[in-house]
Design a protein around this motif. Structure first.
Motif, PDB file in Angstrom:
ATOM      1  N   GLY A 104       0.805  -1.215   0.000  1.00 56.66           N
ATOM      2  CA  GLY A 104       0.000   0.000   0.000  1.00 56.66           C
ATOM      3  C   GLY A 104       0.837   1.263   0.000  1.00 56.66           C
ATOM      4  N   CYS A 105       0.144   2.398  -0.036  1.00 61.97           N
ATOM      5  CA  CYS A 105       0.844   3.681  -0.058  1.00 61.97           C
ATOM      6  C   CYS A 105      -0.056   4.764   0.506  1.00 61.97           C
ATOM      7  CB  CYS A 105       1.239   4.019  -1.502  1.00 61.97           C
ATOM      8  SG  CYS A 105       2.213   5.522  -1.565  1.00 61.97           S
ATOM      9  N   ASN A 106       0.538   5.652   1.297  1.00 65.85           N
ATOM     10  CA  ASN A 106      -0.222   6.761   1.897  1.00 65.85           C
ATOM     11  C   ASN A 106       0.072   8.089   1.223  1.00 65.85           C
ATOM     12  OD1 ASN A 106      -1.021   4.859   3.701  1.00 65.85           O
ATOM     13  ND2 ASN A 106       0.114   5.659   5.458  1.00 65.85           N
ATOM     14  N   ASN A 107       0.837   8.071   0.128  1.00 63.49           N
ATOM     15  CA  ASN A 107       1.363   9.348  -0.379  1.00 63.49           C
ATOM     16  C   ASN A 107       0.422  10.121  -1.300  1.00 63.49           C
ATOM     17  OD1 ASN A 107       3.780   9.424   0.992  1.00 63.49           O
ATOM     18  ND2 ASN A 107       4.718   7.990  -0.431  1.00 63.49           N
ATOM     19  N   PHE A 108      -0.446   9.439  -1.978  1.00 57.05           N
ATOM     20  CA  PHE A 108      -1.407  10.114  -2.858  1.00 57.05           C
ATOM     21  C   PHE A 108      -0.757  11.134  -3.791  1.00 57.05           C
ATOM     22  CE2 PHE A 108      -4.018   8.414   0.536  1.00 57.05           C
ATOM     23  CZ  PHE A 108      -5.077   7.867  -0.170  1.00 57.05           C
ATOM     24  N   CYS A 109       0.263  10.721  -4.518  1.00 55.11           N
ATOM     25  CA  CYS A 109       0.744  11.545  -5.629  1.00 55.11           C
ATOM     26  C   CYS A 109      -0.475  11.685  -6.548  1.00 55.11           C
ATOM     27  CB  CYS A 109       1.894  10.841  -6.349  1.00 55.11           C
ATOM     28  SG  CYS A 109       3.255  10.490  -5.215  1.00 55.11           S
ATOM     29  N   THR A 110      -0.677  12.880  -7.111  1.00 57.20           N
ATOM     30  CA  THR A 110      -1.996  13.149  -7.721  1.00 57.20           C
ATOM     31  C   THR A 110      -2.282  12.307  -8.964  1.00 57.20           C
ATOM     32  OG1 THR A 110      -0.992  15.009  -8.880  1.00 57.20           O
ATOM     33  CG2 THR A 110      -2.207  15.516  -6.861  1.00 57.20           C
ATOM     34  N   TYR A 111      -1.235  11.719  -9.578  1.00 58.65           N
ATOM     35  CA  TYR A 111      -1.428  10.939 -10.817  1.00 58.65           C
ATOM     36  C   TYR A 111      -1.598   9.462 -10.542  1.00 58.65           C
ATOM     37  CZ  TYR A 111       3.434  10.302  -9.581  1.00 58.65           C
ATOM     38  OH  TYR A 111       4.568  10.026  -8.865  1.00 58.65           O
ATOM     39  N   CYS A 112      -1.437   9.028  -9.304  1.00 63.81           N
ATOM     40  CA  CYS A 112      -1.159   7.607  -9.063  1.00 63.81           C
ATOM     41  C   CYS A 112      -2.343   6.837  -8.494  1.00 63.81           C
ATOM     42  CB  CYS A 112       0.045   7.480  -8.131  1.00 63.81           C
ATOM     43  SG  CYS A 112       0.535   5.770  -7.909  1.00 63.81           S
ATOM     44  N   VAL A 113      -2.567   5.688  -9.067  1.00 59.42           N
ATOM     45  CA  VAL A 113      -3.713   4.859  -8.708  1.00 59.42           C
ATOM     46  C   VAL A 113      -3.398   3.930  -7.523  1.00 59.42           C
ATOM     47  CG1 VAL A 113      -3.235   2.871 -10.237  1.00 59.42           C
ATOM     48  CG2 VAL A 113      -5.581   3.650  -9.943  1.00 59.42           C
ATOM     49  N   VAL A 114      -2.101   3.778  -7.232  1.00 52.87           N
ATOM     50  CA  VAL A 114      -1.695   2.756  -6.254  1.00 52.87           C
ATOM     51  C   VAL A 114      -2.374   2.902  -4.879  1.00 52.87           C
ATOM     52  CG1 VAL A 114       0.293   1.824  -4.977  1.00 52.87           C
ATOM     53  CG2 VAL A 114       0.465   2.200  -7.425  1.00 52.87           C
ATOM     54  N   PRO A 115      -2.485   4.114  -4.302  1.00 54.59           N
ATOM     55  CA  PRO A 115      -3.130   4.187  -2.994  1.00 54.59           C
ATOM     56  C   PRO A 115      -4.578   3.678  -3.026  1.00 54.59           C
ATOM     57  CG  PRO A 115      -1.948   6.211  -3.443  1.00 54.59           C
ATOM     58  CD  PRO A 115      -1.940   5.425  -4.721  1.00 54.59           C
ATOM     59  N   TYR A 116      -5.213   3.733  -4.203  1.00 52.65           N
ATOM     60  CA  TYR A 116      -6.594   3.254  -4.314  1.00 52.65           C
ATOM     61  C   TYR A 116      -6.639   1.759  -4.541  1.00 52.65           C
ATOM     62  CZ  TYR A 116      -6.948   8.247  -4.850  1.00 52.65           C
ATOM     63  OH  TYR A 116      -6.807   9.582  -4.634  1.00 52.65           O
ATOM     64  N   GLY A 129       8.493  -2.718  -1.488  1.00 48.22           N
ATOM     65  CA  GLY A 129       7.399  -1.917  -0.934  1.00 48.22           C
ATOM     66  C   GLY A 129       7.180  -0.738  -1.865  1.00 48.22           C
ATOM     67  N   GLN A 130       6.013  -0.113  -1.837  1.00 51.14           N
ATOM     68  CA  GLN A 130       5.791   1.067  -2.689  1.00 51.14           C
ATOM     69  C   GLN A 130       6.611   2.246  -2.220  1.00 51.14           C
ATOM     70  OE1 GLN A 130       4.564   1.161  -5.465  1.00 51.14           O
ATOM     71  NE2 GLN A 130       3.364  -0.707  -5.550  1.00 51.14           N
ATOM     72  N   ASN A 131       6.873   2.289  -0.924  1.00 51.37           N
ATOM     73  CA  ASN A 131       7.696   3.363  -0.373  1.00 51.37           C
ATOM     74  C   ASN A 131       8.388   2.812   0.871  1.00 51.37           C
ATOM     75  OD1 ASN A 131       8.866   5.805   0.202  1.00 51.37           O
ATOM     76  ND2 ASN A 131       7.037   6.640   1.167  1.00 51.37           N
ATOM     77  N   SER A 172      11.687   3.915  -3.210  1.00 55.70           N
ATOM     78  CA  SER A 172      11.621   4.937  -2.165  1.00 55.70           C
ATOM     79  C   SER A 172      11.243   6.274  -2.781  1.00 55.70           C
ATOM     80  CB  SER A 172      12.945   5.131  -1.458  1.00 55.70           C
ATOM     81  OG  SER A 172      13.930   4.354  -2.004  1.00 55.70           O
ATOM     82  N   ASN A 173      10.374   6.978  -2.090  1.00 57.28           N
ATOM     83  CA  ASN A 173      10.044   8.345  -2.478  1.00 57.28           C
ATOM     84  C   ASN A 173      11.159   9.246  -1.938  1.00 57.28           C
ATOM     85  OD1 ASN A 173       8.987  11.053  -2.327  1.00 57.28           O
ATOM     86  ND2 ASN A 173       6.948  10.185  -2.646  1.00 57.28           N
ATOM     87  N   PRO A 174      11.729  10.118  -2.788  1.00 57.90           N
ATOM     88  CA  PRO A 174      12.871  10.944  -2.358  1.00 57.90           C
ATOM     89  C   PRO A 174      12.586  11.773  -1.099  1.00 57.90           C
ATOM     90  CG  PRO A 174      12.470  11.190  -4.710  1.00 57.90           C
ATOM     91  CD  PRO A 174      11.365  10.332  -4.195  1.00 57.90           C
ATOM     92  N   ASN A 202       2.031  16.574  -6.104  1.00 61.71           N
ATOM     93  CA  ASN A 202       2.017  16.311  -4.656  1.00 61.71           C
ATOM     94  C   ASN A 202       3.184  15.421  -4.224  1.00 61.71           C
ATOM     95  OD1 ASN A 202       1.012  16.505  -2.011  1.00 61.71           O
ATOM     96  ND2 ASN A 202      -0.178  14.604  -2.227  1.00 61.71           N
ATOM     97  N   ARG A 203       4.372  15.676  -4.799  1.00 62.74           N
ATOM     98  CA  ARG A 203       5.516  14.829  -4.467  1.00 62.74           C
ATOM     99  C   ARG A 203       6.199  15.247  -3.162  1.00 62.74           C
ATOM    100  NH1 ARG A 203       6.403   9.840  -6.204  1.00 62.74           N
ATOM    101  NH2 ARG A 203       8.646  10.094  -6.398  1.00 62.74           N
ATOM    102  N   LYS A 204       5.980  16.452  -2.715  1.00 72.38           N
ATOM    103  CA  LYS A 204       6.483  16.915  -1.404  1.00 72.38           C
ATOM    104  C   LYS A 204       8.003  17.028  -1.296  1.00 72.38           C
ATOM    105  CE  LYS A 204       2.458  15.369   1.252  1.00 72.38           C
ATOM    106  NZ  LYS A 204       1.898  14.076   0.893  1.00 72.38           N
TER     107      LYS A 204
END
Ligand code: SAH
Ligand code: SF4
Ligand code: F3S
Length: 448
Positions: A160-172, A204-206, A246-248, A285-287
């Protein structure tokens, strides 16, 4: 004699799906199925799908569509869709494809044998796509046939993933982050290493947010990702250790230290940047900013000189201007990545960017992608040339795919090296080669 039922699994998407398919395969063989590599012989067909871009989803639907005819010829055939498209579509899929019997979300794969038994008794379409915040990844030990021990394996450490990058379907599709228990991960790696597996990739996704999902901070007595790496690296028999992704924004100095500290941690870091423009990164929303990305890369190279850094880039994100794209091209020059996966932006269901208005036309996306890839190919070649003359340790992978009669191995930096070797080499052996020649996608070397 009763014929054993046969199951066929086809997998699309990322390593996470590869690992899930292996788990489903094992669960099926443990519950009396035989796995087959021929779809035509199967009693159960499972398509493990990916939804990351429109094209991936189309591939899955086209294969599922073709199964309709097969089912007409053989009505007892059970057709299951698993993975990210399954989670995304849920019950809706039966309207479009009534020949599907089972919809299995990523959290439900462990229930596969039980659901198939139900289906055999009572042929009613079934959906198992629950997503619970209290889900925990079950302890699971891979079965390995003694005569077929691979040299490398993936071990899932979180889902799973909690990051919700605006283009990404993975958290859903994969739901919220769930970290696997430390003792289960260590037990799985120890089991693999004891069987003779030499290389472990933690998935892992992140991965950097391992253990942080409850509050965003490490609970008292919790294990951080760098500490997990240290624990896994210390397991006897783990010759090589890798991780992805890993998300940077979450790349910590402690993780960078691991590259100096741990001899078996491979000097390769996949650090998806997505864009070279701060405006685009913000809309994504990459932060993180490009400045902080560059700073982290410089620090990482300080801890691990020569580390190979690879990345992912999306071109044509909604609102991406020529200037934004030039900033991405400029980033290629600044970092000189050792490898790049690049994609045209694709609208995905549920995501925020789906609703953004200023979409980039397809032909501009194609042009930008072609320019990006062509410059990166040159950089790849220049990077590969840097290895000529160096002596590198490689792990033998098997017979070379491109050069007949040759062997193929992989460096710690994840480069493929083709070389002439004697016939009694084994996958998983670590050898030294001198690099004689650089090609676009591989190196050529001579065994020492
Ligand atoms: N968890 C990983 C990414 C997994 S998806 C990470 O955050 O790094 C792999 C890659 O697919 C992403 O890095 C991104 O470059 C690409 N991708 C994801 N969604 C996309 C979309 N809607 N359109 C195009 N590419 C996309
Ligand atoms: Fe998707 Fe972003 Fe999560 Fe990666 S970090 S899986 S790109 S939402
Ligand atoms: Fe695809 Fe799902 Fe992996 S969308 S990339 S299979 S997490």
């Amino acid at each position: 004699m009763i014929r054993q039922k046969q199951a066929y699994i086809e997998t699309f998407g990322c390593q996470m799906n590869d690992r899930d398919s292996e788990i489903m395969g094992q669960l099926l063989t443990e519950s009396s199925y035989l796995l087959t590599s021929k779809m035509s012989e199967a009693d159960v067909v499972i398509i493990n799908t990916c939804s990351i871009r429109g094209k991936a989803e189309e591939k899955a639907f086209s294969l599922l569509g073709r199964l309709k005819k097969k089912k007409q010829k053989k009505p007892s055939l059970i057709v299951a869709i698993a993975g990210c498209v399954a989670q995304q579509e849920g019950n809706k899929i039966f309207e479009r494809m009534p020949h599907i019997d089972l919809v299995l979300g990523p959290q439900s794969i462990y229930r596969l044998p039980e659901l198939l038994k139900d289906l055999e008794k009572n042929k009613h379409n079934k959906t198992a796509t629950e997503q619970s915040t209290s889900f925990s990844i079950p302890a699971f030990l891979p079965s390995l046939k003694d005569n077929l021990i691979p040299h490398k394996k993936f071990v899932t450490i979180m889902q799973g993933c909690n990051n919700f990058c605006t283009y990404c379907v993975v958290p859903y599709t994969r739901g919220r982050e769930v970290s696997r228990k430390l003792e289960d991960i260590l037990a799985e790696v120890s089991h693999l290493a004891a069987k003779g597996i030499k290389e472990i990739t933690l998935l892992g996704q992140n991965v950097n947010s391992y253990g942080l999902e409850k509050t965003g901070e490490l609970p008292p007595g919790g294990t951080s990702f760098p500490d997990l790496l240290r624990a896994v690296a210390g397991i006897e028999g783990v010759a090589r250790l890798r991780f992805t992704t890993s998300n940077p924004k979450d790349l910590s100095e402690d993780l960078m230290c691991c590259f100096t500290e741990l001899d078996n941690l491979c000097p390769h870091f996949h650090l998806p940047v997505q864009s070279g423009s701060n405006d685009v990164l913000k809309k994504m929303n990459r932060k993180y900013t490009i400045e902080s990305y560059l700073e982290k890369v410089a620090k990482l190279r300080g801890y691990s000189p020569g580390i190979a850094i690879t990345t992912d880039i999306i071109v044509g994100f909604p609102g991406e201007t020529e200037n934004d794209f030039e900033a991405t091209m400029d980033l290629l020059e600044k970092i000189r990545f050792h490898g790049l996966f690049s994609f045209k932006y694709s609208d995905r269901p549920h995501t925020r960017s789906n609703e953004f208005s200023d979409k980039v036309p397809e032909e501009i996306k194609s042009k930008r992608l072609a320019r990006l890839q062509s410059r990166q190919e040159e950089i790849n070649m220049e990077r590969n040339l840097e290895y000529v003359g160096q002596t590198l340790k490689i792990m033998v992978e098997g017979a070379s795919k491109s050069a007949e009669g040759q062997w193929s191995g992989r460096t710690g930096s994840n480069h493929i090296v083709n070389f002439n070797g004697h016939s009694n080499l084994r996958p998983g052996q670590i050898l030294e080669v001198t690099i004689d020649e650089a090609c676009l996608h591989s190196l050529r070397g001579t065994l020492i």
